[in-house]
Design an enzyme around this catalytic site. Structure first.
Site, mmCIF file in Angstrom:
data_model
loop_
_atom_site.group_PDB
_atom_site.id
_atom_site.type_symbol
_atom_site.label_atom_id
_atom_site.label_comp_id
_atom_site.label_asym_id
_atom_site.label_seq_id
_atom_site.Cartn_x
_atom_site.Cartn_y
_atom_site.Cartn_z
ATOM 1 C CE LYS A 280 -3.339 2.648 2.772
ATOM 2 N NZ LYS A 280 -4.291 2.650 3.906
ATOM 3 C CG ASP A 285 -5.517 7.880 4.831
ATOM 4 O OD1 ASP A 285 -6.401 8.577 4.281
ATOM 5 O OD2 ASP A 285 -5.763 6.829 5.470
ATOM 6 C CE LYS A 292 -6.625 8.370 8.315
ATOM 7 N NZ LYS A 292 -7.337 7.238 8.930
ATOM 8 C CG ASP A 303 -1.997 5.013 4.954
ATOM 9 O OD1 ASP A 303 -1.893 3.906 5.495
ATOM 10 O OD2 ASP A 303 -3.064 5.458 4.494
ATOM 11 C CG ASP A 362 -9.957 7.433 6.748
ATOM 12 O OD1 ASP A 362 -8.875 7.418 6.112
ATOM 13 O OD2 ASP A 362 -10.029 7.519 7.992
ATOM 14 C CD GLU A 364 -6.729 5.448 2.453
ATOM 15 O OE1 GLU A 364 -7.737 5.539 3.182
ATOM 16 O OE2 GLU A 364 -5.610 5.126 2.900
ATOM 17 N NE ARG A 366 -11.257 -0.933 3.116
ATOM 18 C CZ ARG A 366 -11.920 -1.193 4.233
ATOM 19 N NH1 ARG A 366 -13.119 -1.750 4.178
ATOM 20 N NH2 ARG A 366 -11.402 -0.913 5.406
#
Ligand code: BES
Ligand code: MN
Ligand code: ZN
Length: 511
Positions: A280, A285, A292, A303, A362, A364, A366
């Site tokens: 990933k 993020d 968030k 991230d 959020d 994101e 996946r």
């Protein structure tokens, strides 16, 4: 500092106590006065060691250490003893920590050269012990100091050479032993360098490590291994042609263009199998419109830890060589808020045609991974694929900050992966991919939605990815906890850890 830095690690055969180094170190288990090595050193020092241990309450607990001056009784100026705990506790992560403690103590004492006598663990664990100790030296002296301006941080450390002493009883070494030492040192050095490089990528701010910067890093690594390692970088236009609707949606809110990175290692001989590691690579993020809270966003430069792990691991894999064709794939982008950002309620079409309704921007990771998995499955067609992702806070709720969650429905593959993690000492634990939770991903207007309910969040994320992995043997590793830590251990300062690099390299290179 780069793991290759200035410290030279070597094998120093010969009488351990006669080593002409600034500091000689050894490990003690349990009651020091009953330890054979301790006794030998104590004798050489006329009993000083026993006295000091008593007055300093040294009980050989893991991490405990003690330095004494030899005052000319030994060629070394100082002796360092480190507690190894009990022999049973002397697991791979603890071995790394013990070697890290020695390196740190040596630096503190201003030593230029160190000799360390490793304990005899019996069996054929010696090579792995040496490798882990080498890793500990480089991991324990890692520091992300680029932005510290004080003089302390600019001065190079004193330590220049670290030798492993291997003789206390006058035994001679076989050529095979010498060779096994050399290869263990080379392995440990390459792996630690890759881990420390991943740490650098994670610790750098998102303003520096953009998707394009990650692509440039992958290209620089490929350049180091001309002939065996190549890299292809796809820009948003190319990704659009491939139909990566989920990946591009996540990145569309940022002024930093997305980059899809594909590295390929090819062995000289016909490969035994083809494997792919997917990471990933969300370089920041914010959560997107499912924004968030500030506190949760503070550390979200990490991230891209999965991407950092797979890219860095390729360096070590190419250095050490593999019998496999090894691929690394990472879909890199930033998840931001803007007039172009994707929104809640949007319906995205993924690379495999599945439509996905967004009920949380959020979730994101996946989305980016789903398209990376489809690309891998259809374009690379590997025998096995693994993904590494800082995917869910729920995984940290389930397992705590130190343990990665492993999910797979391929029993044989997940078992061999868990064996590798056991060997490298990276803490991983399996979670069930319970198909009943799949219900949470139902959408009234699309094939599925991207987020489930509160319960089983790590697993519903895994189930979302399974949709794209289909029948290709696949293991998902959620590294949200261990990718970056706020607590320390000797082999690991605060911040990016480089988690998963060791297991990826181990899986790809130990046949
Ligand atoms: N990158 C985060 C997960 C994360 C959290 C990584 C903490 C490292 C530390 C991920 O993209 C995320 O936001 N996940 C959401 C999923 C939820 C919206 C279903 C989460 O865990 O809250
Ligand atoms: Mn997120
Ligand atoms: Zn994320």
């Amino acid at each position: 500092m780069d793991a290759k830095g200035a410290i030279q690690v070597s094998h120093l055969p010969g009488p351990a106590l006669q080593a002409t180094v600034d500091l000689v170190a050894f490990v003690v288990f349990g009651d020091p006065t009953r330890d054979a090595v301790f006794k030998a050193v104590d004798q050489a020092l006329d009993g000083v060691l026993t006295d000091v241990c008593r007055s300093e309450n040294f009980e050989a607990k893991t991490g405990q250490s003690l330095t004494v001056h030899t005052h000319g009784r030994l060629p070394a100026r100082r002796v360092l003893i480190v507690g190894g705990g009990s022999r049973a506790e002397f697991t791979n992560p603890n071995i790394r920590d013990v070697a890290a403690t020695v390196a740190q103590a040596a630096i503190k004492a201003g030593a230029v050269s160190v000799g360390m006598l490793l304990p005899n663990l019996g069996g054929n664990r010696e090579a792995l012990l040496v490798q882990m100790a080498v890793e500990g030296i480089y991991l324990g002296t890692y520091k992300f100091g680029r932005y510290l301006t004080g003089d302390d941080h600019k001065r190079p450390t004193s330590l220049k050479s670290f030798g492993f002493l291997t003789d206390l009883k006058g035994k001679k070494h076989s050529a095979a032993q010498t060779k096994s030492y050399a290869s263990a040192i080379a392995r440990g050095t390459a792996i630690a360098a890759a881990i420390n490089h991943a740490r650098d990528l994670i610790n750098e701010p998102a303003a520096v490590i953009t998707p394009a910067a990650l692509a440039a890093d992958a290209q620089a690594i490929a350049k180091k291994h001309k002939g065996s390692l190549t890299v292809t970088v796809l820009d948003p236009k190319k990704c659009a042609e491939l139909g990566m609707g989920m990946f591009l949606a996540v990145g569309q809110g940022s002024d930093q263009e997305a980059r899809f990175i594909h590295m390929t290692y090819k062995p000289a001989k016909k490969p035994k199998k083809r494997i792919c590691f997917i990471g990933k690579g969300v370089t920041f993020d914010s959560g997107g419109y499912s924004l968030k809270p500030s506190q949760s966003m503070e550390d979200m430069k990490v991230d891209m830890s999965g991407a950092a792990a797979v890219i860095s691991a390729m360096d070590a894999i190419a250095t050490l060589g593999s019998d496999y064709e090894v691929h690394a794939v990472t879909a890199c982008c930033e998840n931001l808020v803007s007039g172009r950002a994707y929104k809640l309620g949007d319906v995205l079409t993924s690379m495999d045609g599945t439509t996905v309704e967004i009920n949380n921007t959020d979730a994101e990771g996946r989305l980016t991974l789903g398209d990376a998995i489809t690309y891998t499955r259809t374009k690379i067609q590997p025998d096995e694929m693994f993904d590494f992702a800082t995917l869910t806070g729920a995984c940290m709720v389930a397992l705590g900050p130190y343990t990665a969650g492993v999910m797979s429905d391929h029993e044989q593959l997940v078992r061999s992966w868990m064996n590798v993690a056991e060997r490298t000492g990276e803490d991983m634990w399996r979670l069930p991919l319970n198909m009943r939770l799949r219900e949470q991903l139902k959408s009234p207007i699309a094939d599925m939605r991207n987020t489930g309910d509160r319960f089983g969040g790590a697993i519903t994320a895994g189930l979302f990815l399974k949709t794209f992995a289909k029948d290709t043997p696949w293991v998902h590793v959620d590294i949200a906890g261990p990718a970056s830590l706020s607590s320390t251990r000797p082999s690991q300062p605060k911040g990016g850890t480089g988690f998963a690099v060791a297991s990826i390299v181990e899986y790809a290179t130990r046949h």
